[in-house]
Every structure is written in C-alpha cells, then in structure tokens.
Design an enzyme around this catalytic site. Structure first.
Site, PDB file in Angstrom:
ATOM      1  N   ASP A 128      -5.881  16.350 -68.682  1.00 11.41           N
ATOM      2  CA  ASP A 128      -6.728  16.655 -69.843  1.00 11.41           C
ATOM      3  C   ASP A 128      -7.745  17.759 -69.523  1.00 11.41           C
ATOM      4  O   ASP A 128      -7.748  18.326 -68.417  1.00 11.41           O
ATOM      5  CB  ASP A 128      -7.394  15.348 -70.291  1.00 11.41           C
ATOM      6  CG  ASP A 128      -7.479  15.222 -71.801  1.00 11.41           C
ATOM      7  OD1 ASP A 128      -7.564  16.252 -72.473  1.00 11.41           O
ATOM      8  OD2 ASP A 128      -7.478  14.086 -72.304  1.00 11.41           O
ATOM      9  N   ASP A 185      -6.435  16.212 -81.180  1.00 14.40           N
ATOM     10  CA  ASP A 185      -5.859  14.864 -81.215  1.00 14.40           C
ATOM     11  C   ASP A 185      -5.329  14.464 -82.589  1.00 14.40           C
ATOM     12  O   ASP A 185      -5.955  14.722 -83.622  1.00 14.40           O
ATOM     13  CB  ASP A 185      -6.908  13.842 -80.784  1.00 14.40           C
ATOM     14  CG  ASP A 185      -7.233  13.969 -79.304  1.00 14.40           C
ATOM     15  OD1 ASP A 185      -6.757  14.930 -78.667  1.00 14.40           O
ATOM     16  OD2 ASP A 185      -7.966  13.102 -78.799  1.00 14.40           O
TER      17      ASP A 185
HETATM   18  C1  GLA Z   1      -8.287  13.582 -75.140  1.00 10.16           C
HETATM   19  C2  GLA Z   1      -6.775  13.744 -75.311  1.00 10.16           C
HETATM   20  C3  GLA Z   1      -6.191  12.452 -75.880  1.00 10.16           C
HETATM   21  C4  GLA Z   1      -6.525  11.287 -74.956  1.00 10.16           C
HETATM   22  C5  GLA Z   1      -8.033  11.188 -74.767  1.00 10.16           C
HETATM   23  C6  GLA Z   1      -8.409  10.148 -73.734  1.00 10.16           C
HETATM   24  O1  GLA Z   1      -8.943  13.470 -76.367  1.00 10.16           O
HETATM   25  O2  GLA Z   1      -6.479  14.821 -76.135  1.00 10.16           O
HETATM   26  O3  GLA Z   1      -4.791  12.582 -76.028  1.00 10.16           O
HETATM   27  O4  GLA Z   1      -5.900  11.482 -73.720  1.00 10.16           O
HETATM   28  O5  GLA Z   1      -8.588  12.429 -74.359  1.00 10.16           O
HETATM   29  O6  GLA Z   1      -9.797  10.047 -73.561  1.00 10.16           O
END
Ligand code: GLA
Length: 381
Positions: A128, A185
């Site tokens: 990430d 997301d």
């Molecule tokens: C980010 C990623 C998500 C998830 C969260 C976890 O927002 O884009 O897919 O992995 O972190 O905290």
C-alpha cells in the site's frame, strides 16, 4: 524469475467485508470455503490477509510480528494450512512508515520483511501507499520492495497499491510489480463501481501479462453487509453485481473476491463462478479491450471489445443510465465490414447459449446498469 501472473490473479482479500476484524479461524474458514463452494475449481487461488494483521511494534530484531490474539498459531502455520488445500497465501504491508490503519509499514525494512514473508510461506504481497515519506518517490519504493522480493528466496507476487497516483501506469511495469491498483478504494454501491470503470477505460492499454491493472477487490455478494465501514454501503442489485464482475473480467482486472465467501447466496456463487466470463478474464493473450460508444448516446451506452486467443472476440455492452437503452454495435467499427461476407455469432456468457449470427451490426437493448457479455465468433454469413 518465472512469470508469476500470466493471467490476472484470482483470489480473496479480507479487507472489503472484514476490515480489522480478522483472525486465523476466519482465514481458515475461507480456505475451506474455496474448496466446498467450488471456488478453487473455478480458478480462485490466493487468500490474502489485508491490513491489521500485525502487532503495533516490531520485535527487538526489527521483525514484524503477527497479532498474537488474532493469529495465535503464527503465519507459518496459517500458510501451511492454506498450502495444504492447494491454495496460495497473501499478506499486506505498506511503502510508508505505517500501514493505512497505523500498523508498522515496510519503509527502510524492505529486505528484512521480504525475508520474513518468505519464511512464512507468503506467495503474494499487497503493498500500500500510506504514510509514505513525502519527498521519497513512490517509484523508488516499489522498485526497492520488488528487488527485495525477487531476492528473498521465494516467488512472491507484488501487488502495488498506490490508487493510480503519480502516473503509476507509466512506470510500474519497470519496477517489477505484478499488478497495480489504478484508483481509490471501492465501496459496495453501483456509483463506486461505475466511477472506477469510467476512469479506467483509457488505461486498458496499460495492463498485460505480469503487470495487470487492478481496479480493486470485488464487492460482488457483499449485499450491504460487512464489518468495514470504509467499504460497506447500500449494496447493489444482482444485475449490478453481475455487471461489476463482467466489467472487471473484460478489463483484465484481477478477480479478488471481497464478500464473505463462507456465506454466499446462490446468485453470488453463480456470478463469481461463471466459467464463460472467467475464461475471458483469463485469456492467455491478456489483451485489454477498446471502447466503442453508442453513436446517439455517447455518455451512457458503450461496448468493450477484447480480442481473444484463437480469433474469438469478447464483447461487453454496458448501459450506465437509468433507462433501458439501445446499443447498436456496428461491426465495421471493429474491423468487420459487411462486404467481407462475414458476420458475428454471439454466445451469451450469462445465459450460456448462442443468441444468433448477426450481420453488419448487433442492436441489443440493455437494461439500466446492465452489462451483457458475449463471446463472438467470426463466421461466413
Ligand atoms: C488502503 C487500500 C485498501 C486497504 C486499506 C487497508 O485504503 O487501498 O485496499 O488495503 O488501505 O487499510
């Protein structure tokens, strides 16, 4: 290094439904469900634990530690369980000092973490972009983890997740990562699915064998439920979930399930195990689609056309408006003039039947938020 992702990876990720509410019983239950519900047979392989799996601090040697309450048996034992089912094990970290949920990130610990993951039998790392030092280029940080993984003694897929920032599609393949998140997301509602799709239509050319455009984990089957308020929302209709799955398949996105696969409706199961749709996603040539818009309804209705190995074409027709609308695909626009004496035989991948040999064009009415998906053969008329 062998090619680890000849086709877009397929699997499950804990984040969408469970958020921080994860533990070893859940993950083992998911592995069991992969077998009992035919997911492994359909091609799903990776079981990925997302954020919130570790202790808040590293040990005295600088190593990551699994949360002892959530994963009391440790990660090696969990990966052994997953491997014993013929499946693969994925885990999560972050380029920054912390993960998005505030656990230790891998910044300046890339090499020790890669070795730790290898020792645990990890096959896939989602990586990430939170808490990244502001003046260090993300490009360098993905290169660094890729290099560490490529030299840790185990084949580990690197799934980059920087949400489409910093022109990632232009440099990520060179880093050695195997897939890259191309947008923010997902949420469990149609608007979110539509937004991601529309942003990625122009990026279909930036994915391919061993470096796929990841449009995010699927929300199919979540039905408005889940423990993660950052993803749960109104839910979608079955038609919308079917469209979501078909669009991700057409776009060559990884198919990472996000629902509770231990408890699925029959319709959810039918959507995610649709062999004809999965075959389009997993086609060995890995070509991205191009888009042809309906001439009198440019913003709302369009087709995606994806050449498949062996001469077939996958065609998806999508209507994002709220009224039933025509998609007339003129075959001329895909390289098939009527004077060639050839037409297209349409096989409906949801109904699993041929719907006819079309000449010059196929005019089909699409319901609101529906995606009709076909496998077409070029045939003499
Ligand atoms: C980010 C990623 C998500 C998830 C969260 C976890 O927002 O884009 O897919 O992995 O972190 O905290």
């Amino acid at each position: 290094m062998p090619i680890l992702t000849k086709t877009p990876p397929m699997g499950w990720n804990s984040w969408n439904t469970f958020g921080d509410n994860i533990n070893e019983e859940l993950v083992k239950g998911v592995a069991d469900a992969f077998i009992t519900h035919g997911l492994k047979e359909a091609g799903y392989e990776y079981i990925v634990i997302d954020d919130c799996w570790s202790e808040k601090s590293r040990d005295n040697n600088g190593r990551l530690l699994p949360d002892k309450n959530k994963f009391p048996s440790g990660m090696k034992s969990l990966s052994d369980y997953i491997h014993s089912k013929g499946l693969k094990f994925g885990i999560y970290s972050c380029v920054g000092t912390h993960t998005c949920a505030g656990f230790p990130g891998s910044f300046e610990h890339e090499f020790i973490d890669a070795v730790t993951f290898a020792e645990w039998g990890v096959d896939y790392l989602k990586y990430d972009y939170c808490y990244k030092p502001r003046f260090v280029a993300g490009e360098d940080l993905y290169r660094r983890m890729a290099l560490a993984l490529r030299n840790c003694g185990r084949d580990i897929v690197l799934s980059a997740c920087n949400w489409g920032n910093d022109g990632v599609q232009k440099w990520i393949r060179g880093s050695g990562a195997h897939l890259y998140r191309s947008y923010g997301d997902i949420h469990d509602n149609w608007k979110s699915i539509e937004t991601i799709m529309l942003t990625q239509l122009e990026n279909a050319c930036y994915g391919g064998i061993d470096c796929w455009n990841d449009m995010d984990m699927l929300v199919v089957g979540m039905g408005g439920k889940g423990d993660n308020e950052m993803v749960t929302s109104t839910g979608c209709s079955d038609t919308e979930y079917r469209s979501h799955f078909a669009i991700w398949a057409m776009m060559n996105s990884p198919l990472m399930l996000g629902c509770d696969v231990r408890n699925m409706t029959d319709e959810t199961k039918a959507i995610i195990t649709n062999k004809d749709v999965i075959a389009i996603n997993q086609d060995e040539e890995g070509r991205g689609p191009y888009c042809i818009r309906q001439w009198n309804n440019l913003d709302n209705v369009f087709s995606l056309v994806k050449p498949l190995s062996g001469g077939d074409y996958a065609i998806a027709m999508i209507n994002i408006s709220d009224i039933k609308s025509e998609m007339s695909l003129q075959f001329y626009d895909m390289g098939l003039p009527a004077l060639s004496g050839m037409g297209l035989e349409f096989y409906d991948c949801d109904k699993h039947e041929n719907i006819g040999l079309f000449v010059e064009r196929a005019s089909i009415y699409i319901e609101p938020h529906e995606c009709r998906i076909f496998r077409c053969k070029v045939k003499p008329v």
